[in-house]
Write a protein that holds these residues in place. Structure first.
Motif, short mmCIF file in Angstrom:
data_model
loop_
_atom_site.label_atom_id
_atom_site.label_comp_id
_atom_site.label_asym_id
_atom_site.label_seq_id
_atom_site.Cartn_x
_atom_site.Cartn_y
_atom_site.Cartn_z
N LEU A 178 -2.54 -17.06 0.87
CA LEU A 178 -2.18 -15.91 -0.23
C LEU A 178 -2.26 -16.55 -1.45
N VAL A 179 -2.77 -15.89 -2.64
CA VAL A 179 -2.34 -16.64 -3.69
C VAL A 179 -1.20 -15.90 -4.38
N TRP A 180 -0.36 -16.42 -4.97
CA TRP A 180 0.91 -15.64 -5.44
C TRP A 180 1.47 -16.73 -6.34
N GLY A 181 2.07 -16.30 -7.49
CA GLY A 181 2.33 -17.01 -8.44
C GLY A 181 1.39 -18.28 -9.06
N GLY A 182 -0.10 -17.99 -8.74
CA GLY A 182 -0.88 -18.90 -9.34
C GLY A 182 -0.99 -19.99 -8.38
N ARG A 183 -0.50 -19.83 -7.02
CA ARG A 183 -0.40 -21.09 -5.98
C ARG A 183 -0.70 -20.49 -4.83
N PRO A 184 -1.63 -21.41 -4.11
CA PRO A 184 -1.93 -20.83 -2.55
C PRO A 184 -0.43 -21.02 -1.50
N TRP A 185 -0.14 -19.71 -1.08
CA TRP A 185 0.73 -19.84 0.04
C TRP A 185 0.18 -19.61 1.56
N VAL A 186 0.73 -20.36 2.34
CA VAL A 186 0.19 -20.39 3.89
C VAL A 186 0.71 -19.36 4.52
N ILE A 187 -0.14 -18.51 5.39
CA ILE A 187 0.37 -17.78 6.26
C ILE A 187 -0.61 -17.72 7.81
N ASP A 188 0.12 -17.03 8.65
CA ASP A 188 -0.75 -16.80 10.00
C ASP A 188 -0.99 -18.14 10.84
#
Ligand SMILES: Nc1ncnc2c1ncn2[C@@H]1O[C@H](COP(=O)(O)OP(=O)(O)OP(=O)(O)O)[C@@H](O)[C@H]1O
Ligand SMILES: [Mg+2]
Length: 255
Positions: free
Chosen positions: A141-151
């Motif tokens: 997920l892109v949040w605050g301009g950075r990629p976040w890992v999920i799943d």
């Protein structure tokens, strides 16, 4: 221990998720994306989420905060959608919650990760044998301009065999990882330097700490693993073995 919250309302199912995760409100007024113990592969998927998510946190990879979500029986009882009601009924008790990231969007390359952001994510996926981060299913997920890992439910797949055979940490250590399909694969070259830096962050005590975050009641026992403590020790042994023997998994799909 992971923090525990109690679900107060099932808000909405996230239909794009294969395992039907749902958005849930909890007694701390937080909103959580909940992975239900009653879904698909059962509780092992939740263990994989905890292990990989908390490893990501240690490595400095952005990952939503994880909590245990206790699901009371009456939330299932008042759900109108039959499919969701069945899932909730099968999931009464402890489930995994991820902090909901409002306004995030799925990684599509429009905000490409930098090489510095990509390398630890690709390394983490190689280390934990997570094949579930491709262009077809980026799980970023892109949040605050950075990629976040999920799943991360598909990672550390070795535990699915524990009912049938004895754990074999060296076997896992020697499983190759092909990163040619990885959504961030084009952004990283040789992972040797990344390995030097990140493996050093995962000393035995740190790995033990990560494994200790898995709730006891999720640790299934088997003929070869007669107690939750034995099962927990087996996870630790697998992670240590793979960290110390990167030859097979570090180079697959090098450009
Ligand atoms: N923390 C979060 N904040 C906001 N949205 C989220 C969060 N976690 C998951 N989502 C949304 O829910 C979707 C499904 O989540 P996830 O990929 O974890 O579930 P899944 O059932 O394992 O999915 P699949 O099998 O389709 O890959 C994600 O694609 C994303 O759109
Ligand atoms: Mg997904």
């Amino acid at each position: 221990m992971l923090e525990t919250v109690t679900a107060t309302r099932f808000a909405v199912p996230l239909r794009e998720g294969g395992s039907l995760p749902g958005l849930v409100e909890a007694d701390d007024l937080g909103m959580y994306v909940v992975k239900f113990r009653g879904a698909g592969q059962g509780v092992k998927v939740l263990i994989a989420e905890v292990l990989v998510g908390e490893l990501a946190r240690v490595l400095g990879v952005p990952v939503p905060r994880l909590v245990v979500v206790d699901l009371p029986r009456d939330i299932a009882r008042y759900e109108a959608d039959e499919e969701v009601q069945d899932l909730l009924t099968a999931s009464v008790g402890t489930n995994l919650g991820l902090d909901y990231l409002p306004g995030s969007f799925g990684y599509d390359g429009s905000r490409p990760a930098t090489a510095e952001q990509a390398a630890p994510i690709v390394w983490l996926d190689a280390f934990t044998a997570n094949i579930d981060r491709t262009w077809a299913n980026p799980n970023l997920l892109v949040w605050g301009g950075r990629p976040w890992v999920i799943d991360h439910g598909a990672a550390v797949y070795f535990h699915h065999g524990w009912g049938r055979r004895a754990p074999d940490a060296q076997r896992f250590a020697d499983q190759p990882f092909d990163r040619s399909d990885h959504v961030l694969g084009d952004l990283v070259d040789d992972l040797g330097g990344t390995h030097e830096r990140l493996a050093a962050l995962l000393d035995d005590a740190t790995l033990e700490q990560v494994v200790s975050l898995v709730p006891d009641e999720w640790l299934e026992t088997s003929e070869h693993l007669p107690s939750p403590a034995a099962t927990r020790a087996a996870y630790l042994e697998h992670l240590i073995a793979r960290r110390d023997r990167p030859a097979a998994w570090l180079t697959g799909g090098d450009r």
